[in-house]
Design an enzyme around this catalytic site. Structure first.
Site, PDB file in Angstrom:
ATOM      1  N   GLU A 230       3.686   7.115  -8.486  1.00 35.84           N
ATOM      2  CA  GLU A 230       2.324   6.867  -8.007  1.00 35.84           C
ATOM      3  C   GLU A 230       2.242   7.164  -6.521  1.00 35.84           C
ATOM      4  OE1 GLU A 230      -0.453   2.834  -7.389  1.00 35.84           O
ATOM      5  OE2 GLU A 230       1.425   2.764  -8.509  1.00 35.84           O
ATOM      6  N   ASP A 232      -0.282   6.263  -3.590  1.00 33.32           N
ATOM      7  CA  ASP A 232      -1.471   5.566  -3.116  1.00 33.32           C
ATOM      8  C   ASP A 232      -1.975   6.260  -1.863  1.00 33.32           C
ATOM      9  OD1 ASP A 232      -1.490   3.572  -5.096  1.00 33.32           O
ATOM     10  OD2 ASP A 232       0.044   2.445  -4.034  1.00 33.32           O
ATOM     11  N   GLU A 235      -5.553   2.673  -0.033  1.00 29.05           N
ATOM     12  CA  GLU A 235      -5.791   1.290  -0.459  1.00 29.05           C
ATOM     13  C   GLU A 235      -6.369   0.590   0.747  1.00 29.05           C
ATOM     14  OE1 GLU A 235      -3.116  -0.322  -3.769  1.00 29.05           O
ATOM     15  OE2 GLU A 235      -1.743   0.383  -2.218  1.00 29.05           O
ATOM     16  N   HIS A 246       5.144   5.762  -4.159  1.00 24.66           N
ATOM     17  CA  HIS A 246       5.995   4.912  -5.001  1.00 24.66           C
ATOM     18  C   HIS A 246       6.737   5.787  -6.006  1.00 24.66           C
ATOM     19  CE1 HIS A 246       3.966   0.933  -4.103  1.00 24.66           C
ATOM     20  NE2 HIS A 246       2.936   1.732  -3.864  1.00 24.66           N
TER      21      HIS A 246
END
Length: 471
Positions: A230, A232, A235, A246
């Site tokens: 993942e 991001d 956020e 991640h």
């Protein structure tokens, strides 16, 4: 995404999840256009759409209206086992605006946090579609991704998230025969937290050892989780922002169980749950991001993210992730780190991540799962664009906008992440005070504030050159 049990759907009991296809509500995807641009600045418009995740949808019998899941409990007569449940229960279409507060116009997408219509819905998660039946797949190596965002109405405890997950293009439709819904109905979700709150994984009901969440009347966790790498990209709320890769030690969407999901130990799973984050406040610049600050969150701005490779090709090894902002026509370079033991830097590299983990005393699970090269391999295979607005039942979003963890001094390096109070972000408080009635959508109430996240003007171009005009 930092905490486990994140991204939990909190709709009323009638809102649930499935894999068959229901016929009570037509599934009409809201349209959303976006652009593919060349390094020289010429852009081509793409006609896309978004689809609501399966986890937010009504689950009922295939031949009627009876709920297969009520509150946070399965109907055991309809769902005595995973396969029978997948046969008996249907995933229905969505009323995007009326029930979920999801609206689009041209290249603009708006997600309301709480929508009070015939039922109450909290949060949402949507995916960008390439067609009516497949997600748009992005290959990000040596590319730049740009969007405009308005977070002025996102307060403490809220997260307007834009990220990429290595989901299957068809949502698992072709691989799992019991999945009859596919990407058209938002199936196949995965992320680096290996979420176990998904009602269906790989076309089967996740009913084994299902336990209702004591903090939520509508959520729970099952025996299995769904893992994948993942990225991001964004956020954020109006107080804090972070971008975080991640990596996972698995390829694509992968079902997990037990310690593979990190069930008993945070770092025993196949994915890195913490990631390597760059939060300007956490990295020592407390005057960079916020209302009236360098990046002024009281008004819209442009977010630019560049994914550089070691040889500046689309097949090279991911070596750096850069962040740039544009606001009122001014290009704003990302803030520099100002933490003892971390070299001055404003981007994510392997050296930055290693130094940060040491300086903060954090477990370097990022390196344990392959770091940036692993994320780059995921980008090479293709990832799906995810957008959501959510609150956090696991940690009240303190990991993003406050002091976290709360049992150590805030003066310790890496603990202070934003100016929100450690008592903020409690979902029950946020949801009760920030609701919006569907009948008065778009109007601010004297008693209730409208919480929403608004994205627009999507651009994707070869990197790492920045096109400096406003999208």
């Amino acid at each position: 995404m930092f905490p486990t049990a994140a991204l939990t759907a909190l709709a009323v009991a009638a809102i649930a999840r499935a894999q068959q296809v229901g016929t009570q509500t037509p599934e009409v995807h809201p349209t959303l256009s976006w652009e593919t641009c060349s390094a020289g600045g010429s852009c081509t418009s793409n006609s896309g759409s978004v689809v609501l995740d399966a986890n937010w949808r009504w689950l009922h019998t295939t031949d009627g209206y009876t709920n297969c899941y009520t509150g946070n409990t399965w109907d055991t007569s309809l769902c005595p086992d995973a396969t029978t449940c997948a046969t008996n229960c249907a995933l229905d279409g969505a009323d995007y605006e009326g029930t979920y507060g999801v609206t689009s116009s041209g290249n603009s997408l708006k997600l309301n946090f709480v929508t009070n219509g015939a039922n109450t819905n909290v949060g949402s998660r949507v995916y960008l579609m390439a067609s009516n039946t497949e997600y748009e797949m992005f290959k990000l190596l040596n590319q730049e991704f740009t969007f405009d965002v308005d977070v002025s109405n996102l307060g403490c405890g809220l997260n307007g998230a834009l990220y990429f997950s290595e989901m299957s293009a068809d949502g698992g439709l072709s691989e799992y025969p019991t999945n009859k819904a596919g990407a058209q109905y938002g199936t196949g979700y995965c992320d680096s937290q290996c979420p176990r709150d998904l009602k269906f994984i790989n076309g089967l009901a996740n009913i084994g050892n299902w336990t209702g969440d004591s903090n939520s009347a509508n959520s729970g966790t099952g025996e299995f989780g769904s893992c994948c790498s993942e990225m991001d990209v964004w956020e954020a709320n109006s107080f804090s922002a972070a971008f975080t890769p991640h990596p996972c030690s698995v390829t694509g969407q992968t079902e997990c169980s037990g310690d593979q999901c990190g069930a008993t130990s945070r770092y025993s799973g196949v994915c890195d749950p913490d990631g390597c984050d760059f939060n300007s406040f956490r990295m020592g610049d407390t005057s960079f991001y916020g209302d009236g600050l360098t990046v002024d969150t009281s008004k819209p701005f442009t977010v630019v993210t560049q994914f550089l490779t070691s040889d500046n090709t689309t097949t090279g090894t991911l070596s750096e992730i850069r962040r740039i902002y544009v606001q009122d026509g001014v290009v704003i370079q990302n803030s520099n780190s100002n933490i003892a033991g971390v070299d001055t830097a404003n981007s994510i590299t392997e050296d930055f991540c290693t130094q940060q983990k040491t300086a903060f005393g954090d477990t370097n699970d990022f390196e344990n799962h392959g770091g940036l090269p692993t994320i780059g391999e995921s980008f090479g295979r293709g990832v799906v664009l995810v957008l959501s607005v959510w609150d956090d039942y696991a940690a009240n979003m303190l990991w993003l906008d406050s002091d976290y963890p709360t049992d150590v001094p805030a003066t310790n390096p890496g603990v202070a992440r934003g100016t929100c109070a450690t008592t903020s972000g409690v979902p029950a408080d946020v949801e009760s005070t920030e609701a919006i009635d569907a009948r008065s959508r778009g109007q601010h109430s004297k008693r209730r504030r409208l919480y929403q996240c608004h994205w627009r003007s999507w651009r994707w171009r070869p990197g790492p050159s920045l096109h400096c005009d406003r999208p």
